[in-house]
Write a protein that holds these residues in place. Sequence first.
Motif, PDB file in Angstrom:
ATOM      1  N   ALA A  48       0.838  -1.196   0.000  1.00  0.00           N
ATOM      2  CA  ALA A  48       0.000   0.000   0.000  1.00  0.00           C
ATOM      3  C   ALA A  48       0.870   1.241   0.000  1.00  0.00           C
ATOM      4  O   ALA A  48       1.934   1.266   0.616  1.00  0.00           O
ATOM      5  N   LEU A  49       0.411   2.250  -0.722  1.00  0.00           N
ATOM      6  CA  LEU A  49       1.054   3.552  -0.668  1.00  0.00           C
ATOM      7  C   LEU A  49       0.645   4.224   0.639  1.00  0.00           C
ATOM      8  O   LEU A  49      -0.489   4.071   1.090  1.00  0.00           O
ATOM      9  N   ILE A  50       1.560   4.942   1.247  1.00  0.00           N
ATOM     10  CA  ILE A  50       1.283   5.628   2.510  1.00  0.00           C
ATOM     11  C   ILE A  50       0.590   6.950   2.193  1.00  0.00           C
ATOM     12  O   ILE A  50       1.199   7.853   1.625  1.00  0.00           O
ATOM     13  N   GLY A  51      -0.686   7.029   2.527  1.00  0.00           N
ATOM     14  CA  GLY A  51      -1.461   8.243   2.264  1.00  0.00           C
ATOM     15  C   GLY A  51      -1.478   8.557   0.778  1.00  0.00           C
ATOM     16  O   GLY A  51      -1.667   7.685  -0.052  1.00  0.00           O
ATOM     17  N   SER A  52      -1.244   9.810   0.443  1.00  0.00           N
ATOM     18  CA  SER A  52      -1.202  10.206  -0.968  1.00  0.00           C
ATOM     19  C   SER A  52       0.234  10.352  -1.455  1.00  0.00           C
ATOM     20  O   SER A  52       0.472  10.926  -2.513  1.00  0.00           O
ATOM     21  N   SER A  53       1.185   9.821  -0.684  1.00  0.00           N
ATOM     22  CA  SER A  53       2.594   9.920  -1.072  1.00  0.00           C
ATOM     23  C   SER A  53       2.977   8.804  -2.036  1.00  0.00           C
ATOM     24  O   SER A  53       2.157   7.950  -2.382  1.00  0.00           O
ATOM     25  N   ASN A  54       4.207   8.776  -2.443  1.00  0.00           N
ATOM     26  CA  ASN A  54       4.735   7.716  -3.303  1.00  0.00           C
ATOM     27  C   ASN A  54       5.525   6.692  -2.496  1.00  0.00           C
ATOM     28  O   ASN A  54       6.209   5.860  -3.079  1.00  0.00           O
ATOM     29  N   PHE A  55       5.461   6.756  -1.163  1.00  0.00           N
ATOM     30  CA  PHE A  55       6.135   5.766  -0.323  1.00  0.00           C
ATOM     31  C   PHE A  55       5.269   4.516  -0.247  1.00  0.00           C
ATOM     32  O   PHE A  55       4.072   4.586   0.000  1.00  0.00           O
ATOM     33  N   LEU A  56       5.894   3.361  -0.460  1.00  0.00           N
ATOM     34  CA  LEU A  56       5.200   2.089  -0.545  1.00  0.00           C
ATOM     35  C   LEU A  56       5.669   1.165   0.565  1.00  0.00           C
ATOM     36  O   LEU A  56       6.862   0.986   0.770  1.00  0.00           O
ATOM     37  N   VAL A  57       4.714   0.561   1.288  1.00  0.00           N
ATOM     38  CA  VAL A  57       5.020  -0.430   2.322  1.00  0.00           C
ATOM     39  C   VAL A  57       4.555  -1.781   1.797  1.00  0.00           C
ATOM     40  O   VAL A  57       3.434  -1.901   1.296  1.00  0.00           O
ATOM     41  N   GLU A  58       5.437  -2.798   1.898  1.00  0.00           N
ATOM     42  CA  GLU A  58       5.100  -4.140   1.416  1.00  0.00           C
ATOM     43  C   GLU A  58       5.462  -5.171   2.468  1.00  0.00           C
ATOM     44  O   GLU A  58       6.435  -4.999   3.203  1.00  0.00           O
ATOM     45  N   ALA A  59       4.688  -6.263   2.510  1.00  0.00           N
ATOM     46  CA  ALA A  59       4.976  -7.394   3.409  1.00  0.00           C
ATOM     47  C   ALA A  59       4.535  -8.670   2.722  1.00  0.00           C
ATOM     48  O   ALA A  59       3.570  -8.672   1.972  1.00  0.00           O
ATOM     49  N   ASP A  60       5.278  -9.756   2.957  1.00  0.00           N
ATOM     50  CA  ASP A  60       4.851 -11.052   2.434  1.00  0.00           C
ATOM     51  C   ASP A  60       5.325 -12.176   3.334  1.00  0.00           C
ATOM     52  O   ASP A  60       6.260 -12.023   4.104  1.00  0.00           O
ATOM     53  N   THR A  61       4.627 -13.291   3.222  1.00  0.00           N
ATOM     54  CA  THR A  61       4.967 -14.471   4.004  1.00  0.00           C
ATOM     55  C   THR A  61       4.681 -15.718   3.181  1.00  0.00           C
ATOM     56  O   THR A  61       3.833 -15.701   2.293  1.00  0.00           O
ATOM     57  N   THR A  62       5.402 -16.792   3.462  1.00  0.00           N
ATOM     58  CA  THR A  62       5.232 -18.064   2.763  1.00  0.00           C
ATOM     59  C   THR A  62       4.489 -19.039   3.659  1.00  0.00           C
ATOM     60  O   THR A  62       4.773 -19.130   4.845  1.00  0.00           O
ATOM     61  N   ILE A  63       3.549 -19.768   3.067  1.00  0.00           N
ATOM     62  CA  ILE A  63       2.756 -20.745   3.810  1.00  0.00           C
ATOM     63  C   ILE A  63       2.896 -22.091   3.113  1.00  0.00           C
ATOM     64  O   ILE A  63       2.520 -22.224   1.950  1.00  0.00           O
ATOM     65  N   GLY A  64       3.456 -23.072   3.813  1.00  0.00           N
ATOM     66  CA  GLY A  64       3.599 -24.404   3.228  1.00  0.00           C
ATOM     67  C   GLY A  64       4.729 -24.489   2.227  1.00  0.00           C
ATOM     68  O   GLY A  64       5.461 -23.530   1.999  1.00  0.00           O
ATOM     69  N   GLY A  65       4.914 -25.637   1.630  1.00  0.00           N
ATOM     70  CA  GLY A  65       5.972 -25.835   0.652  1.00  0.00           C
ATOM     71  C   GLY A  65       7.304 -26.081   1.313  1.00  0.00           C
ATOM     72  O   GLY A  65       7.420 -26.233   2.528  1.00  0.00           O
ATOM     73  N   SER A  66       8.349 -26.085   0.519  1.00  0.00           N
ATOM     74  CA  SER A  66       9.674 -26.409   1.036  1.00  0.00           C
ATOM     75  C   SER A  66      10.357 -25.246   1.737  1.00  0.00           C
ATOM     76  O   SER A  66      11.391 -25.415   2.357  1.00  0.00           O
ATOM     77  N   THR A  67       9.794 -24.015   1.633  1.00  0.00           N
ATOM     78  CA  THR A  67      10.411 -22.856   2.263  1.00  0.00           C
ATOM     79  C   THR A  67       9.488 -22.224   3.292  1.00  0.00           C
ATOM     80  O   THR A  67       9.497 -21.023   3.477  1.00  0.00           O
ATOM     81  N   SER A  68       8.677 -23.020   3.955  1.00  0.00           N
ATOM     82  CA  SER A  68       7.686 -22.499   4.889  1.00  0.00           C
ATOM     83  C   SER A  68       8.343 -21.756   6.045  1.00  0.00           C
ATOM     84  O   SER A  68       9.327 -22.189   6.611  1.00  0.00           O
ATOM     85  N   GLY A  69       7.776 -20.616   6.368  1.00  0.00           N
ATOM     86  CA  GLY A  69       8.283 -19.822   7.479  1.00  0.00           C
ATOM     87  C   GLY A  69       7.182 -19.561   8.480  1.00  0.00           C
ATOM     88  O   GLY A  69       6.032 -19.923   8.265  1.00  0.00           O
ATOM     89  N   ASN A  70       7.524 -18.950   9.573  1.00  0.00           N
ATOM     90  CA  ASN A  70       6.535 -18.580  10.576  1.00  0.00           C
ATOM     91  C   ASN A  70       6.404 -17.077  10.579  1.00  0.00           C
ATOM     92  O   ASN A  70       7.376 -16.370  10.758  1.00  0.00           O
ATOM     93  N   GLY A  71       5.217 -16.591  10.364  1.00  0.00           N
ATOM     94  CA  GLY A  71       4.988 -15.161  10.381  1.00  0.00           C
ATOM     95  C   GLY A  71       5.438 -14.498   9.099  1.00  0.00           C
ATOM     96  O   GLY A  71       5.520 -15.117   8.052  1.00  0.00           O
ATOM     97  N   VAL A  72       5.742 -13.216   9.180  1.00  0.00           N
ATOM     98  CA  VAL A  72       6.105 -12.423   8.024  1.00  0.00           C
ATOM     99  C   VAL A  72       7.537 -12.733   7.612  1.00  0.00           C
ATOM    100  O   VAL A  72       8.449 -12.684   8.424  1.00  0.00           O
ATOM    101  N   ASP A  73       7.728 -13.077   6.336  1.00  0.00           N
ATOM    102  CA  ASP A  73       9.063 -13.372   5.825  1.00  0.00           C
ATOM    103  C   ASP A  73       9.841 -12.107   5.505  1.00  0.00           C
ATOM    104  O   ASP A  73      11.049 -12.063   5.674  1.00  0.00           O
TER     105      ASP A  73
END
Length: 165
Positions: A50-75
């Motif tokens: 998501a862009l922060i407000g009307s600015s061009n700053f972008l916040v991103e988060a992702d996580t993996t569920i299952g598979g051979s690289t499964s992690g806990n929480g946000v990767d």
Amino acid sequence: MKHILPIITITTLAAAASAQTAAASSGLSYNRVGVSYNTDSKGFSVSASALIGSSNFLVEADTTIGGSTSGNGVDSVSLGYVFKNVALGADATVSVGSNEAYGLNVRKDLGNNIELAVGYSREAGVNVWGAELAYNVSKQIQVAVGYSDASGSASTTDIAVRYNF
């Protein structure tokens, strides 16, 4: 002679208005959530950006569920800046994130609801090159196929579905 000044004024205003229209935003959505399936590790990942407000700053988060690289929480979590319409109508995003990561991603709207993205990132000492072709089914729904190649690791293919908000 007395009609030349109004004609020049109108012509100048029309040229300025058309130049401003050419610099309009690219129409790419950065506020989105998605689920992707990695065909190589047989795992799913969930992402949000998501862009922060009307600015061009972008916040991103992702996580993996299952598979051979499964992690806990946000990767990974990253903060980026979107440079809109930098060249040929493409947007470029520069980002820095957790796991000693940084990257550059370039996205372009090709028309007919098709987007192309190419990117480079470096995470924990590994270089990753990638490309993605996406189709906007509607204004809110997007499906995409991506391919990435990590130096010293196997390449991966992802299939994603995203919701733009």
